[in-house]
Enzyme design. Structure first.
Site, PDB file in Angstrom:
ATOM      1  N   HIS A  89      -2.641   7.508   7.214  1.00 12.59           N
ATOM      2  CA  HIS A  89      -1.604   8.372   6.610  1.00 12.59           C
ATOM      3  C   HIS A  89      -2.231   9.675   6.091  1.00 12.59           C
ATOM      4  CE1 HIS A  89       2.181   6.217   6.798  1.00 12.59           C
ATOM      5  NE2 HIS A  89       1.689   5.134   6.219  1.00 12.59           N
ATOM      6  N   CYS A 120       5.540  -0.432   7.572  1.00 17.53           N
ATOM      7  CA  CYS A 120       5.276   0.862   6.943  1.00 17.53           C
ATOM      8  C   CYS A 120       6.496   1.251   6.120  1.00 17.53           C
ATOM      9  CB  CYS A 120       4.994   1.921   8.013  1.00 17.53           C
ATOM     10  SG  CYS A 120       4.581   3.537   7.328  1.00 17.53           S
ATOM     11  N   LEU A 121       6.261   1.664   4.889  1.00 18.19           N
ATOM     12  CA  LEU A 121       7.384   2.054   4.030  1.00 18.19           C
ATOM     13  C   LEU A 121       8.052   3.325   4.539  1.00 18.19           C
ATOM     14  CD1 LEU A 121       5.809   1.251   0.536  1.00 18.19           C
ATOM     15  CD2 LEU A 121       7.399  -0.142   1.892  1.00 18.19           C
ATOM     16  N   GLY A 167       0.837  -1.203   0.000  1.00 17.18           N
ATOM     17  CA  GLY A 167       0.000   0.000   0.000  1.00 17.18           C
ATOM     18  C   GLY A 167       0.865   1.244   0.000  1.00 17.18           C
ATOM     19  N   GLN A 205       2.811   9.909   1.913  1.00 19.15           N
ATOM     20  CA  GLN A 205       4.145   9.323   2.057  1.00 19.15           C
ATOM     21  C   GLN A 205       5.097   9.756   0.956  1.00 19.15           C
ATOM     22  OE1 GLN A 205       2.255   5.264   2.572  1.00 19.15           O
ATOM     23  NE2 GLN A 205       4.070   5.003   3.849  1.00 19.15           N
ATOM     24  N   HIS A 225      -4.713   1.558   7.628  1.00 24.27           N
ATOM     25  CA  HIS A 225      -3.337   2.075   7.763  1.00 24.27           C
ATOM     26  C   HIS A 225      -3.124   3.255   6.792  1.00 24.27           C
ATOM     27  CE1 HIS A 225       1.169   1.240   8.190  1.00 24.27           C
ATOM     28  NE2 HIS A 225       1.126   2.006   7.104  1.00 24.27           N
ATOM     29  N   GLU A 226      -3.572   3.067   5.537  1.00 21.02           N
ATOM     30  CA  GLU A 226      -3.354   4.120   4.523  1.00 21.02           C
ATOM     31  C   GLU A 226      -4.250   5.330   4.793  1.00 21.02           C
ATOM     32  OE1 GLU A 226      -0.786   3.639   2.936  1.00 21.02           O
ATOM     33  OE2 GLU A 226      -0.612   1.479   3.111  1.00 21.02           O
TER      34      GLU A 226
HETATM   35  O1  K1U Z   1       1.665   2.417   4.011  1.00 17.35           O
HETATM   36  C1  K1U Z   1       2.708   1.810   3.938  1.00 17.35           C
HETATM   37  O2  K1U Z   1       3.713   2.263   4.469  1.00 17.35           O
HETATM   38  C2  K1U Z   1       2.787   0.479   3.205  1.00 17.35           C
HETATM   39  C3  K1U Z   1       2.703  -0.730   4.130  1.00 17.35           C
HETATM   40  C4  K1U Z   1       1.246  -1.181   4.185  1.00 17.35           C
HETATM   41  C5  K1U Z   1       0.864  -2.132   5.276  1.00 17.35           C
HETATM   42  C6  K1U Z   1       1.512  -3.318   5.507  1.00 17.35           C
HETATM   43  C7  K1U Z   1       1.111  -4.186   6.508  1.00 17.35           C
HETATM   44  C8  K1U Z   1       0.014  -3.880   7.262  1.00 17.35           C
HETATM   45  C9  K1U Z   1      -0.635  -2.690   7.056  1.00 17.35           C
HETATM   46  C10 K1U Z   1      -0.236  -1.828   6.053  1.00 17.35           C
HETATM   47  C11 K1U Z   1       3.610  -1.810   3.564  1.00 17.35           C
HETATM   48  O3  K1U Z   1       3.429  -2.240   2.479  1.00 17.35           O
HETATM   49  S1  K1U Z   1       4.910  -2.378   4.553  1.00 17.35           S
HETATM   50  C12 K1U Z   1       5.656  -3.668   3.567  1.00 17.35           C
HETATM   51  C13 K1U Z   1       4.879  -4.942   3.555  1.00 17.35           C
HETATM   52  O4  K1U Z   1       4.018  -5.158   4.380  1.00 17.35           O
HETATM   53  C14 K1U Z   1       5.146  -5.956   2.497  1.00 17.35           C
HETATM   54  C15 K1U Z   1       6.137  -5.803   1.589  1.00 17.35           C
HETATM   55  C16 K1U Z   1       6.361  -6.780   0.616  1.00 17.35           C
HETATM   56  C17 K1U Z   1       5.572  -7.892   0.560  1.00 17.35           C
HETATM   57  C18 K1U Z   1       4.573  -8.065   1.476  1.00 17.35           C
HETATM   58  C19 K1U Z   1       4.328  -7.091   2.449  1.00 17.35           C
HETATM   59 ZN    ZN Z   2       2.606   3.306   6.271  1.00 20.26          ZN
END
Ligand code: K1U
Ligand code: ZN
Length: 176
Positions: A137, A91-92, A46, A51, A133-134
């Site tokens: 943000h 979270c990225l 996401g 972000q 989560h998004e």
């Molecule tokens: O919003 C963001 O920072 C993105 C975040 C979204 C998220 C992940 C997990 C739970 C709630 C929201 C991410 O994508 S973190 C990376 C991640 O979860 C992932 C990366 C590669 C493959 C699978 C998952």
């Molecule tokens: Zn995030």
């Protein structure tokens, strides 16, 4: 398409509240395309416009492993929520930080798609968690702010240590 730089916590720009999109035009579609490419490249499931330092109410999500189930939400609104789950989130904007967060188990969201057409989506499981989560943000909230003060302080200290250990980009270039 372009890869957009992602803001890292505790950047104060992550706390800006995003503005409503008046019209879904080519500029918004370009943003959606760039955000999608940036999300897949990170990799993540996401990304909210906040972000990438664009303070408009736009979200992209794809929880599939095959990168073929993209969901675009423009001006998302939570119209119903039910149940409760605790799930690990990442979270990225906080690379390497994974923590359990309590959220609604099911949500119903109303939004517009990349053509400005309104739709309503009922979600559960990881998709529901990711939507919440998004949407946080877009309100200027980062998931670690749902944790205890003690956990937040520990995470912040860990990030500060990492930043001290990482030389600035110019120094990294000189070291090559
Ligand atoms: O919003 C963001 O920072 C993105 C975040 C979204 C998220 C992940 C997990 C739970 C709630 C929201 C991410 O994508 S973190 C990376 C991640 O979860 C992932 C990366 C590669 C493959 C699978 C998952
Ligand atoms: Zn995030």
């Amino acid at each position: 398409m372009a890869l957009l730089p992602i803001l890292h916590y505790p950047d104060p720009r992550l706390h800006q509240v995003a503005a409503k999109v008046d019209r879904v035009d080519d500029r918004i579609r370009q943003l959606i395309n760039d955000m999608t490419e940036s999300m897949y490249s990170a990799p993540g499931i996401g990304l909210a416009a906040t972000q990438v330092n664009v303070h408009m109410r736009v979200i992209v999500i794809d929880i599939s492993e095959t990168h073929d189930q993209l969901c675009v939400f423009v001006n998302p609104e939570l119209i119903a929520a039910g149940g409760e789950v605790e799930r690990e989130e990442g979270c990225l904007s906080l690379p390497g930080v994974y923590e359990k967060v309590r959220r609604a188990e099911r949500v119903t969201v109303r939004a517009q798609d990349a053509d400005g057409r309104p739709f309503t989506l009922e979600a559960e499981g990881l998709l529901a968690v990711c939507i919440q989560h998004e949407m946080d943000h877009l309100e200027g909230k980062v998931f670690v702010e749902k944790l205890s003060r003690l956990k937040q302080r520990r995470i912040l200290n860990r990030i500060k240590k990492q930043v001290r250990r990482t030389p600035p980009p110019d120094a990294r270039r000189l070291a090559l």
